[in-house]
Motif scaffolding. Structure first.
Motif, mmCIF file in Angstrom:
data_model
loop_
_atom_site.group_PDB
_atom_site.id
_atom_site.type_symbol
_atom_site.label_atom_id
_atom_site.label_comp_id
_atom_site.label_asym_id
_atom_site.label_seq_id
_atom_site.Cartn_x
_atom_site.Cartn_y
_atom_site.Cartn_z
ATOM 1 N N SER A 187 52.867 39.894 -19.091
ATOM 2 C CA SER A 187 53.607 39.022 -19.996
ATOM 3 C C SER A 187 52.561 38.215 -20.757
ATOM 4 O O SER A 187 51.907 37.341 -20.180
ATOM 5 C CB SER A 187 54.542 38.096 -19.209
ATOM 6 O OG SER A 187 55.165 37.168 -20.076
ATOM 7 N N TRP A 188 52.398 38.540 -22.047
ATOM 8 C CA TRP A 188 51.322 37.949 -22.845
ATOM 9 C C TRP A 188 51.879 37.030 -23.926
ATOM 10 O O TRP A 188 52.966 37.267 -24.475
ATOM 11 C CB TRP A 188 50.499 39.040 -23.519
ATOM 12 C CG TRP A 188 49.419 39.621 -22.662
ATOM 13 C CD1 TRP A 188 49.129 39.318 -21.366
ATOM 14 C CD2 TRP A 188 48.480 40.630 -23.062
ATOM 15 N NE1 TRP A 188 48.072 40.062 -20.940
ATOM 16 C CE2 TRP A 188 47.648 40.871 -21.939
ATOM 17 C CE3 TRP A 188 48.265 41.348 -24.241
ATOM 18 C CZ2 TRP A 188 46.603 41.808 -21.981
ATOM 19 C CZ3 TRP A 188 47.232 42.273 -24.276
ATOM 20 C CH2 TRP A 188 46.416 42.502 -23.156
ATOM 21 N N THR A 189 51.097 36.009 -24.250
ATOM 22 C CA THR A 189 51.406 35.177 -25.414
ATOM 23 C C THR A 189 50.911 35.888 -26.674
ATOM 24 O O THR A 189 50.166 36.868 -26.604
ATOM 25 C CB THR A 189 50.707 33.822 -25.307
ATOM 26 O OG1 THR A 189 49.282 34.031 -25.348
ATOM 27 C CG2 THR A 189 51.086 33.098 -24.026
ATOM 28 N N ALA A 190 51.313 35.371 -27.822
ATOM 29 C CA ALA A 190 50.836 35.926 -29.090
ATOM 30 C C ALA A 190 49.313 35.828 -29.180
ATOM 31 O O ALA A 190 48.648 36.749 -29.672
ATOM 32 C CB ALA A 190 51.479 35.175 -30.258
ATOM 33 N N GLN A 191 48.735 34.731 -28.684
ATOM 34 C CA GLN A 191 47.285 34.566 -28.714
ATOM 35 C C GLN A 191 46.592 35.626 -27.872
ATOM 36 O O GLN A 191 45.555 36.168 -28.271
ATOM 37 C CB GLN A 191 46.899 33.169 -28.221
ATOM 38 C CG GLN A 191 47.255 32.045 -29.190
ATOM 39 C CD GLN A 191 46.846 30.681 -28.661
ATOM 40 O OE1 GLN A 191 46.857 30.442 -27.454
ATOM 41 N NE2 GLN A 191 46.498 29.783 -29.564
ATOM 42 N N GLN A 192 47.142 35.914 -26.699
ATOM 43 C CA GLN A 192 46.546 36.948 -25.843
ATOM 44 C C GLN A 192 46.624 38.322 -26.509
ATOM 45 O O GLN A 192 45.679 39.115 -26.446
ATOM 46 C CB GLN A 192 47.257 36.985 -24.488
ATOM 47 C CG GLN A 192 46.925 35.824 -23.583
ATOM 48 C CD GLN A 192 47.742 35.844 -22.306
ATOM 49 O OE1 GLN A 192 48.977 35.772 -22.353
ATOM 50 N NE2 GLN A 192 47.081 35.972 -21.170
ATOM 51 N N LEU A 193 47.741 38.591 -27.147
ATOM 52 C CA LEU A 193 47.926 39.876 -27.806
ATOM 53 C C LEU A 193 46.924 40.050 -28.952
ATOM 54 O O LEU A 193 46.266 41.090 -29.071
ATOM 55 C CB LEU A 193 49.356 39.976 -28.324
ATOM 56 C CG LEU A 193 49.784 41.291 -28.981
ATOM 57 C CD1 LEU A 193 49.557 42.470 -28.045
ATOM 58 C CD2 LEU A 193 51.253 41.216 -29.387
ATOM 59 N N LEU A 194 46.787 39.030 -29.769
ATOM 60 C CA LEU A 194 45.841 39.106 -30.884
ATOM 61 C C LEU A 194 44.401 39.172 -30.398
ATOM 62 O O LEU A 194 43.574 39.893 -30.968
ATOM 63 C CB LEU A 194 46.026 37.899 -31.811
ATOM 64 C CG LEU A 194 47.316 37.886 -32.626
ATOM 65 C CD1 LEU A 194 47.478 36.542 -33.343
ATOM 66 C CD2 LEU A 194 47.334 39.030 -33.639
ATOM 67 N N ALA A 195 44.093 38.443 -29.343
ATOM 68 C CA ALA A 195 42.737 38.470 -28.785
ATOM 69 C C ALA A 195 42.392 39.872 -28.292
ATOM 70 O O ALA A 195 41.258 40.345 -28.484
ATOM 71 C CB ALA A 195 42.610 37.458 -27.661
ATOM 72 N N TYR A 196 43.358 40.539 -27.664
ATOM 73 C CA TYR A 196 43.111 41.906 -27.214
ATOM 74 C C TYR A 196 42.861 42.824 -28.407
ATOM 75 O O TYR A 196 41.905 43.621 -28.403
ATOM 76 C CB TYR A 196 44.287 42.427 -26.394
ATOM 77 C CG TYR A 196 44.239 43.924 -26.249
ATOM 78 C CD1 TYR A 196 43.269 44.528 -25.445
ATOM 79 C CD2 TYR A 196 45.123 44.747 -26.954
ATOM 80 C CE1 TYR A 196 43.187 45.907 -25.351
ATOM 81 C CE2 TYR A 196 45.041 46.122 -26.853
ATOM 82 C CZ TYR A 196 44.069 46.702 -26.053
ATOM 83 O OH TYR A 196 43.981 48.061 -25.976
ATOM 84 N N LEU A 197 43.687 42.742 -29.421
ATOM 85 C CA LEU A 197 43.540 43.628 -30.581
ATOM 86 C C LEU A 197 42.188 43.422 -31.277
ATOM 87 O O LEU A 197 41.611 44.367 -31.836
ATOM 88 C CB LEU A 197 44.689 43.408 -31.564
ATOM 89 C CG LEU A 197 46.080 43.791 -31.040
ATOM 90 C CD1 LEU A 197 47.155 43.394 -32.040
ATOM 91 C CD2 LEU A 197 46.160 45.281 -30.729
#
Length: 244
Positions: A187-197
Motif C-alpha cells: 500500500s503506497w502513497t503517491a510519493q512512494q509511487l513516484l519515487a519508485y518510477l
C-alpha cells in the motif's frame, strides 16, 4: 554486467520494492546446508539482509561501490566489489547463490560457469525478478502502462526484455524445481509511487535527452487519486541445482 544504478544508488535503496520472507522460505526449502551464501548483484543489500539470519556467512557482491555503500551492516555479511562472472570465491564453497533483479545484466554463460565452480555438490541457485508494477486504480495503472510502453519506448536497455518475458527466455542450465506463483503487495502513497518510477533506468535516459518531465501527467493524476494505492509486483522465481 552493466552498472546503471550507481549514480542514483540512495534513491534506488529507498524506493525499490523489498523482497518478502515468503520468497526466502521458498528458496530455503531446497538448500541442504546453511554455511555460505553468495548474493550476486546485491546492490544495496535488499535481498542480502533477508539471507543473513539463515547462513553462517553471506558474501554479497556487486560492481557498484556506490550501491554497496548503502547496504546494511551484519557481522556475518561481507560486501565485495566483484563482477558476477569472475570472483575470488573459493571453488565448491557455496551452499546457495542468489541473484535478485540483476541476472538480465549478466553474461549468462560466464556467470553460470562461475556458479557451477563455486557451488558445493547439491548447492542451489535462485534467480529472482519482479515484473512491471501493477496498480489497482485503473486510471493510474493505465498511465504507468503508457509511460512504460509508449513514452519510454526506445529508452529501455535491450536486456529489459528478459523481465517482460518473465525470465523464461533466459537460459537456466540446472535441474529446476517447481515454484508457486508469488507476488509483492504494498500500500503506497503517491510519493512512494513516484519515487519508485524515478528509479527506472529508461526514465533517467529520457531525462538526459529531453527537458520535459515524463512523469508530469501521472503526477497530476495522483493529486486527485486516493491517499494510498494498492500496488503489486509479480515475482519471477527460478530455483535449481547442478545435477551430479
Amino acid at each position: 554486467m552493466k552498472d546503471l544504478f550507481s549514480q542514483h544508488s540512495f534513491g534506488y535503496k529507498q524506493a525499490r520494492p523489498h523482497y518478502s520472507i515468503q520468497i526466502i522460505e521458498e528458496i530455503l526449502k531446497y538448500v541442504p546446508e546453511f554455511g555460505f551464501a553468495w548474493d550476486c548483484g546485491a546492490g544495496s543489500g535488499q535481498l542480502t539482509q533477508l539471507l543473513a539470519p539463515y547462513f553462517d556467512h553471506v558474501v554479497a557482491t556487486d560492481i557498484s561501490a556506490a550501491q554497496l555503500q548503502h547496504a546494511p551492516y551484519f557481522e556475518n555479511v561481507s560486501y565485495q566489489l566483484q563482477p558476477a562472472e569472475q570472483t575470488s570465491i573459493p571453488t565448491q564453497s557455496i551452499d546457495l547463490v542468489t541473484v535478485a533483479q540483476a541476472i538480465h545484466w549478466f553474461n549468462f554463460d560466464a556467470f553460470y560457469a562461475e556458479v557451477k565452480r563455486v557451488l558445493k555438490p547439491h548447492g542451489v541457485i535462485a534467480v529472482i525478478g519482479y515484473g512491471l508494477i501493477q496498480v489497482q486504480q485503473v486510471e493510474v495503472h493505465n498511465l504507468i502502462e503508457q509511460l512504460y510502453a509508449e513514452t519510454l519506448n526506445g529508452y529501455w536497455e535491450p536486456e529489459r526484455r528478459y523481465i517482460d518475458e518473465q525470465y523464461q527466455t533466459i537460459s537456466f542450465p540446472f535441474h529446476e524445481y517447481p515454484v508457486p506463483q508469488l507476488s509483492l503487495n504494498y500500500s503506497w502513497t503517491a510519493q512512494q509511487l513516484l519515487a519508485y518510477l524515478k528509479t527506472w533506468s529508461a526514465l533517467q535516459h529520457y531525462q538526459t535527452i529531453h527537458s520535459d518531465d515524463p512523469l508530469q501527467h501521472l503526477a497530476q493524476a495522483l493529486t486527485d487519486a486516493p491517499e494510498r494505492f494498492s500496488v503489486t509486483f509479480p515475482i519471477w522465481l527460478r530455483i535449481g541445482t547442478v545435477l551430479a
